[in-house]
Every structure is written in structure tokens, then in C-alpha cells.
Design a protein around this motif. Structure first.
Motif, mmCIF file in Angstrom:
data_model
loop_
_atom_site.group_PDB
_atom_site.id
_atom_site.type_symbol
_atom_site.label_atom_id
_atom_site.label_comp_id
_atom_site.label_asym_id
_atom_site.label_seq_id
_atom_site.Cartn_x
_atom_site.Cartn_y
_atom_site.Cartn_z
ATOM 1 N N PRO A 92 0.826 -1.206 0.000
ATOM 2 C CA PRO A 92 0.000 0.000 0.000
ATOM 3 C C PRO A 92 0.864 1.260 0.000
ATOM 4 C CG PRO A 92 -0.840 -1.597 1.577
ATOM 5 C CD PRO A 92 0.483 -2.129 1.105
ATOM 6 N N GLY A 93 0.445 2.255 -0.788
ATOM 7 C CA GLY A 93 1.204 3.491 -0.898
ATOM 8 C C GLY A 93 2.174 3.496 -2.061
ATOM 9 N N THR A 94 2.321 2.345 -2.739
ATOM 10 C CA THR A 94 3.194 2.235 -3.908
ATOM 11 C C THR A 94 2.395 1.605 -5.057
ATOM 12 O OG1 THR A 94 4.045 -0.029 -3.647
ATOM 13 C CG2 THR A 94 5.059 1.700 -2.288
ATOM 14 N N VAL A 95 3.023 1.528 -6.228
ATOM 15 C CA VAL A 95 2.372 0.866 -7.364
ATOM 16 C C VAL A 95 2.596 -0.638 -7.325
ATOM 17 C CG1 VAL A 95 2.640 2.906 -8.829
ATOM 18 C CG2 VAL A 95 4.387 1.109 -8.889
ATOM 19 N N ILE A 96 3.313 -1.123 -6.361
ATOM 20 C CA ILE A 96 3.660 -2.547 -6.318
ATOM 21 C C ILE A 96 2.437 -3.374 -5.942
ATOM 22 C CG2 ILE A 96 5.104 -4.286 -5.192
ATOM 23 C CD1 ILE A 96 7.223 -2.007 -4.881
ATOM 24 N N ASP A 97 1.945 -4.134 -6.922
ATOM 25 C CA ASP A 97 0.730 -4.917 -6.785
ATOM 26 C C ASP A 97 0.767 -5.973 -7.886
ATOM 27 O OD1 ASP A 97 -1.780 -5.631 -5.794
ATOM 28 O OD2 ASP A 97 -2.861 -4.115 -6.962
ATOM 29 N N TYR A 98 1.560 -7.049 -7.650
ATOM 30 C CA TYR A 98 1.898 -7.980 -8.720
ATOM 31 C C TYR A 98 1.893 -9.433 -8.241
ATOM 32 C CZ TYR A 98 3.869 -3.800 -11.001
ATOM 33 O OH TYR A 98 4.050 -2.550 -11.555
ATOM 34 N N PRO A 99 1.726 -10.354 -9.195
ATOM 35 C CA PRO A 99 1.887 -11.772 -8.861
ATOM 36 C C PRO A 99 3.357 -12.112 -8.632
ATOM 37 C CG PRO A 99 1.514 -11.490 -11.208
ATOM 38 C CD PRO A 99 1.341 -10.134 -10.593
ATOM 39 N N ILE A 100 3.579 -13.177 -7.872
ATOM 40 C CA ILE A 100 4.937 -13.691 -7.635
ATOM 41 C C ILE A 100 5.022 -15.083 -8.246
ATOM 42 C CG2 ILE A 100 6.687 -14.322 -5.934
ATOM 43 C CD1 ILE A 100 5.310 -12.466 -3.940
ATOM 44 N N ALA A 101 6.063 -15.309 -9.032
ATOM 45 C CA ALA A 101 6.258 -16.605 -9.683
ATOM 46 C C ALA A 101 7.598 -17.205 -9.266
ATOM 47 C CB ALA A 101 6.190 -16.450 -11.198
#
Length: 250
Positions: free
Chosen positions: A80-89
Motif C-alpha cells: 500500500p502506498g506504492t504501485v507494487i501490486d503484482y503476482p509472484i512466480a
């Protein structure tokens, strides 16, 4: 004269090619990570209406759809507070695979957010290292560089990792510039004495660019994640953001 004309022609052609490569690289950098916007629309669930009854564990990621696209995806990271919102592989065969392939296994310079097989996919290891490129357009793990600002660090300390059957909540305790050594190959985090000495060194960092919360107590009995990205095009440096597991929802 003909020789000079030929050389001049080659130089002009080389200039055109270089300009084309530069323009293509600019386009790639500018649009890096944008394919994840479409993926998020497919797999990130909308908040349910407050009037609706929620399940005991409300996981906002459609892992069934996500894993139908790529079964090597096993988690999702959100800061939260960043653009980091991704799947992890995590690749089953090649630790370097997701350096230049996205989460849907398409060749892409932005790569994916990933772990290596030095770590399990349970986040039960003492230190789980998660990698991602820092793209110049601000996508992928570029947002980690915001933690160089102490005010931002103090105000944005939460990391959430979603898995199909649980939600992990972490609190960031350190963000700093490090060398490019491979952490999992260089340090035996399973040895508690070595792990504790490593953590002590982190809390003793004295660097104006580092953000470390010295009021927190993190020990070798804790579960830590380390987010690692590149820094300013310097091949001998990595920027690390580290967080400790605080709670789980199951």
C-alpha cells in the motif's frame, strides 16, 4: 573517394540503427509492466459490498484464474502506498527465467516479480528473497526506491502477501543500498547465529541513504522477506527493502 563515400554510408546507417534501437528501448521502458494492468483486471477482485456476508478469509485475488494462465504463480505481493501490486512466480527449471519473461510467460524486458528455488514457496524460510526489475517508467519494483525518503519509509511500512489459502502481513524495518552479492548463496540464513549476525549488521547500518527502524526488534527466530531490485543502472549495487512477518490470516 568511393571508399570514403562507403564509410560515410555505413556511419549514417549505423546512426539510423542506433536511433531505432534507442527509440525501441524508450518505447519498451515507457510501456514496461503495462501488461499487468490487464492481468489485474482479470484476477483482482473488487471489494465486496459491506452488506454482503464475507467469508472467514477474504482473499482478493482469483488464484484459480491466475494459475490457469501460469501454474508457477504462487503468491501476490501488494505494498500500500506504492504501485507494487503484482503476482509472484517461481520457475521450476530456470532461476533466471523471469528476468525477461512476464507472469504469463511472454518474453518481456520488464520480467516478473519472482523468487528462486533457493527459497520454498511457503514463506516459511528465515529469509525469502523476492526479485523485480526497477523500470524507469516507475513500474515493477521501481517503487522500492521511494523508501530512500525517510518520511515515505515511516508512513508506508506494510507489505501484504496473498496466497491461495492465507494472507501474510509484514512490517518493513529496513531499506538500504547493498552490493550485488547473491544473498541466498552468500549467507546461510538457516544458521541462527549467522542470521542474527546479519540482522545485527543491518540494524547497525549508518548511511544517510538508508532507512532503518532501530526501535524494532527482529531476531533469527522471525520470518523475513527481502525485496531486491537494481539501482541507477549500477550493476554492482542492489536496493533492498526488508520486512518481518507480523501476522497471518488463515
Amino acid at each position: 573517394m568511393k571508399k570514403r563515400t562507403a564509410i560515410a554510408g555505413i556511419l549514417v546507417l549505423a546512426g539510423v540503427i542506433c536511433a531505432g534501437v534507442a527509440e525501441y528501448q524508450y518505447y519498451q521502458d515507457r510501456h514496461a509492466g503495462k501488461e499487468y494492468d490487464k492481468l489485474k483486471k482479470e484476477v483482482v477482485k473488487e471489494d465486496t459490498d459491506q452488506a454482503e456476508e464475507k467469508s472467514a478469509l477474504d482473499i482478493p485475488i482469483d488464484f484459480a484464474t491466475l494459475q490457469s494462465k501460469n501454474p508457477e504463480i504462487y503468491a501476490w505481493i501488494r505494498i500500500p502506498g506504492t504501485v507494487i501490486d503484482y503476482p509472484i512466480a517461481q520457475s521450476e527449471t530456470d532461476n533466471a527465467y523471469y528476468l525477461d519473461h512476464n507472469a504469463e510467460k511472454e518474453e518481456n524486458a520488464a520480467g516478473a516479480i519472482f523468487t528462486e528455488d533457493y527459497n520454498s514457496k511457503t514463506f516459511e524460510d528465515p529469509n525469502t528473497v523476492i526479485y523485480g526489475h526497477g523500470m524507469t517508467n516507475g513500474t515493477m519494483f521501481n517503487g522500492l526506491h521511494q523508501y530512500m525518503d525517510r518520511s515515505f519509509f515511516d508512513e508506508n511500512r506494510e507489505i501484504i502477501i496473498y496466497m491461495p489459502d492465507q494472507i501474510l502481513h509484514y512490517k518493513i524495518f529496513a531499506a538500504y543500498l547493498y552490493d550485488n552479492r547473491h544473498l541466498m548463496q552468500s549467507i546461510n540464513f538457516n544458521n541462527k547465529d549467522i542470521f542474527q549476525a546479519y540482522l545485527d549488521n543491518v540494524f547497525n547500518i549508518r548511511d544517510m541513504q538508508a532507512s532503518v527502524d532501530t526501535s524494532m526488534k527482529v531476531t533469527a527466530d522471525d520470518k523475513v522477506i527481502t525485496l531486491s531490485t537494481c539501482y541507477g543502472g549500477m550493476s554492482d549495487k542492489r536496493y533492498l527493502v526488508q520486512a518481518v512477518l507480523e501476522s497471518k490470516e488463515r
